[in-house]
Design an enzyme around this catalytic site. Structure first.
Site, mmCIF file in Angstrom:
data_model
loop_
_atom_site.group_PDB
_atom_site.id
_atom_site.type_symbol
_atom_site.label_atom_id
_atom_site.label_comp_id
_atom_site.label_asym_id
_atom_site.label_seq_id
_atom_site.Cartn_x
_atom_site.Cartn_y
_atom_site.Cartn_z
ATOM 1 N N ARG A 156 40.025 25.267 -26.666
ATOM 2 C CA ARG A 156 40.861 26.001 -27.608
ATOM 3 C C ARG A 156 41.130 27.452 -27.246
ATOM 4 O O ARG A 156 41.841 28.145 -27.977
ATOM 5 C CB ARG A 156 40.316 25.947 -29.040
ATOM 6 N N ASP A 157 40.607 27.946 -26.132
ATOM 7 C CA ASP A 157 40.913 29.323 -25.736
ATOM 8 C C ASP A 157 40.977 29.444 -24.211
ATOM 9 O O ASP A 157 40.427 30.372 -23.631
ATOM 10 C CB ASP A 157 39.887 30.295 -26.332
#
Length: 189
Positions: free
Chosen positions: A14-15
């Protein structure tokens, strides 16, 4: 090896962004900052999140719009990282309109003339260590597939990495052929 394909769990970092991709002493990429990492349920490929997390410019549009999270959100984010390498531009540039890199260049990845205009001017195009335009086009194709707006059309992590390895292998083969030709010419002179 990227972990999505090696383990049966559905994982989503997610990042994924350039500042979270680190190189070790052997130039192997290591992913850092697992602060918002998420294990997704095995029963479904998509998982709905109430809170949007990640870094603007790298967040998958589908995730931003619907909150639906899948492993292909990381593929999108990695595609943005590849675009940064190709263009030398940041994922978000407040001095440009549109601000996000994907919107700035997504239509420029399909033709040689437009690709050459958006490529980082620091990439060697002539002389020693040059990057042939055929490889740049192949690399741009991988980028384009990764930033595909339709999640189902995006490649898996494994497929994306295979395509990148093929691009690198082809580039290395061209370099070896050129160095062989240079050696042959130097002997005949």
């Amino acid at each position: 090896n990227y972990k999505h394909e090696n383990i049966q769990l559905n994982r989503c970092h997610r990042d994924i962004k350039t500042s979270n991709l680190l190189l070790d002493s052997n130039m192997n990429c290591k992913i850092s900052d697992f602060g918002i990492f998420r294990l997704l349920p095995n029963s479904a490929n998509l998982h709905r999140r109430k809170t949007l997390q990640g870094s603007w410019g790298y967040i998958c549009p589908q995730y931003a719009r619907t909150g639906q999270l899948s492993t292909k959100a990381d593929v999108f984010s990695f595609g943005v990282c590849l675009l940064e390498l190709l263009t030398g531009r940041p994922a978000i540039d407040n001095s440009r309109t549109p601000r996000d890199l994907v919107s700035q260049i997504e239509d420029s990845l399909f033709e040689v003339a437009t690709l050459q205009k958006i490529m980082d001017p620091l990439l060697p195009k002539k002389g020693r260590g040059q990057w042939p335009i055929s490889n740049a086009m192949q690399f741009a194709q991988v980028c384009s597939k990764c930033i595909e707006p339709r999640v189902r059309k995006r490649p898996s992590v494994h497929s994306m990495l295979t395509s990148l390895e093929e691009c690198l292998d082809e580039s290395n083969n061209i370099g070896q052929l050129k160095s062989r030709k240079t050696t042959e010419y130097s002997f005949s002179d």
